[in-house]
Design an enzyme around this catalytic site. Structure first.
Site, PDB file in Angstrom:
ATOM      1  N   GLN A  40      72.726  72.217  -3.254  1.00 17.86           N
ATOM      2  CA  GLN A  40      72.022  72.348  -2.139  1.00 17.86           C
ATOM      3  C   GLN A  40      70.401  71.862  -2.368  1.00 17.86           C
ATOM      4  O   GLN A  40      69.884  72.265  -3.121  1.00 17.86           O
ATOM      5  CB  GLN A  40      71.955  73.982  -1.509  1.00 17.86           C
ATOM      6  CG  GLN A  40      71.377  74.273  -0.179  1.00 17.86           C
ATOM      7  CD  GLN A  40      72.442  73.678   0.944  1.00 17.86           C
ATOM      8  OE1 GLN A  40      73.433  73.611   0.842  1.00 17.86           O
ATOM      9  NE2 GLN A  40      71.594  73.044   1.695  1.00 17.86           N
ATOM     10  N   LYS A  68      79.006  77.725   4.140  1.00 18.98           N
ATOM     11  CA  LYS A  68      79.957  76.744   3.516  1.00 18.98           C
ATOM     12  C   LYS A  68      80.854  77.733   2.755  1.00 18.98           C
ATOM     13  O   LYS A  68      82.187  77.399   2.731  1.00 18.98           O
ATOM     14  CB  LYS A  68      79.130  75.941   2.702  1.00 18.98           C
ATOM     15  CG  LYS A  68      78.489  74.781   3.199  1.00 18.98           C
ATOM     16  CD  LYS A  68      77.451  74.023   2.549  1.00 18.98           C
ATOM     17  CE  LYS A  68      76.633  73.018   3.005  1.00 18.98           C
ATOM     18  NZ  LYS A  68      75.373  72.247   2.438  1.00 18.98           N
ATOM     19  N   ASP A  98      79.539  65.545  -0.986  1.00 21.18           N
ATOM     20  CA  ASP A  98      78.250  65.393  -0.138  1.00 21.18           C
ATOM     21  C   ASP A  98      78.323  64.106   0.225  1.00 21.18           C
ATOM     22  O   ASP A  98      77.382  63.609   1.108  1.00 21.18           O
ATOM     23  CB  ASP A  98      76.921  66.160  -0.496  1.00 21.18           C
ATOM     24  CG  ASP A  98      76.438  67.457  -0.047  1.00 21.18           C
ATOM     25  OD1 ASP A  98      77.170  67.752   1.005  1.00 21.18           O
ATOM     26  OD2 ASP A  98      75.783  68.131  -0.534  1.00 21.18           O
TER      27      ASP A  98
END
Ligand code: NAP
Length: 293
Positions: free
Chosen positions: A97, A53, A120
């Site tokens: 994450q 990312k 997200d």
């Protein structure tokens, strides 16, 4: 193979478009989008995903920051960090994450992220907007990336029967909602399957489009696929492989050899949904930045 949905190429296409928008933004005197990723602990998979990312951010001209914490960080400390980022006007998007260590409540952390920075798309507000067909929120990056892939290849979804295998909050559930919503890559009739589904093979055989998000390597076999169906493989399980330098390789949820003989279009693993997930995340982060301009 001419039936391959090439996520790498499509992802590069969209990344170029994003990079062009960023350079225009910067030449107009604005700062580029800034994405922060929080990484807790030493999980190998998480480290790889976060590094990918960050690399993608650099490629399109975003500022990408990784905040690394040991797995001894307390829940309160992590929540405090999230709140600090929520209040930082120089940061547009925040991802934490997953998975987090067992002593930290993932849902609590996810719900602490400001919905406007939740690129997200895991916050209840963003999930709720998706469910209502309200496009002002953020859609979970993997389902979003899949819809971008379908759109790029002009794959018709309207009136088709889509079968989504898996109902997780980050892939299966949002994917099924997107396919059923009245948008460009929606208007499908959707069946959602899970571990309690009976006659899975018969259900899959009725599908014009199958999305496999199960986490079991090679689970969907050619015998479960109707001739000419579109097959999207979300699975990314690491399986031991001594022939690889890393000692493992990524394995999809679809048995590629038997499925590709039946499918009109199919995503490979790797190089299918994976790169599109990152593109979905970049897309959301750009959207977050544009909101503040
Ligand atoms: P998950 O949270 O474990 O969900 C798996 C789903 O599969 C569950 O809904 C489960 O049903 C269902 N399932 C399990 N066994 C089944 C069976 N025998 N028959 C039918 N359904 C079954 O996994 P996830 O987070 O959605 O991820 C799925 C896969 O996608 C994993 O390999 C993951 O690594 C991968 N992934 C890839 C990307 C990418 O960018 N390529 C992104 C995210 C995830 P129940 O609900 O009944 O338990």
């Amino acid at each position: 193979m001419d039936n391959l949905l090439d996520g790498k190429t499509v992802s590069n296409h969209f990344k170029q478009r994003i990079a062009d928008e960023v350079s225009e933004m910067v030449s107009n005197g604005h700062r580029p989008p800034h994405l922060v990723a929080i990484l807790v602990g030493e999980d190998g998979g998480s480290k790889t995903y976060v590094a990918a990312k960050e690399k993608a951010c650099n490629l399109v001209g975003f500022t990408g920051t990784i905040l690394r914490y040991p797995d001894t960080i307390t829940q309160d400390e992590l929540i405090a960090k999230v709140e600090e980022i929520n209040n930082d006007t120089e940061i547009d998007g925040l991802i934490v994450q997953l998975p987090l260590p067992n002593h930290i409540d993932e849902n609590l952390v996810t719900q602490t992220i400001l919905p406007e920075k939740d690129v997200d798309g895991f916050h209840d507000i963003n999930m709720g907007k998706l469910a209502k067909g309200d496009n002002s929120g953020y859609i979970s990056a993997t389902p979003l990336g899949i819809t971008m892939l379908l759109e790029y290849y002009n794959i018709e979804t309207s009136g088709k029967h889509a079968v989504v295998v898996g109902r997780s909050n980050i892939v299966g559930r949002p994917m099924s909602i997107l396919l059923s919503n009245s948008n460009k890559t929606g208007n499908a009739t959707v069946t959602v399957c899970h571990s309690r589904t009976k006659n899975l093979k018969e259900v899959c055989l009725q599908a014009d489009i199958i999305v496999a998000a199960v986490g079991i390597p090679g689970f969907v076999k050619g015998g479960m696929i109707k001739e000419g169906a579109v097959v999207i493989d979300v699975g990314t399980t690491r399986v031991d492989d001594d022939t690889k330098k890393a000692g493992w390789r990524l394995c999809g949820d679809v048995d590629f050899d038997t499925a590709s003989a039946k499918a009109s279009f199919i995503t490979p693993v790797p190089g299918g949904v994976g790169p599109m997930t990152i593109t979905g995340l970049l897309n959301n982060t750009l959207k977050a930045r544009k909101r503040t301009l």
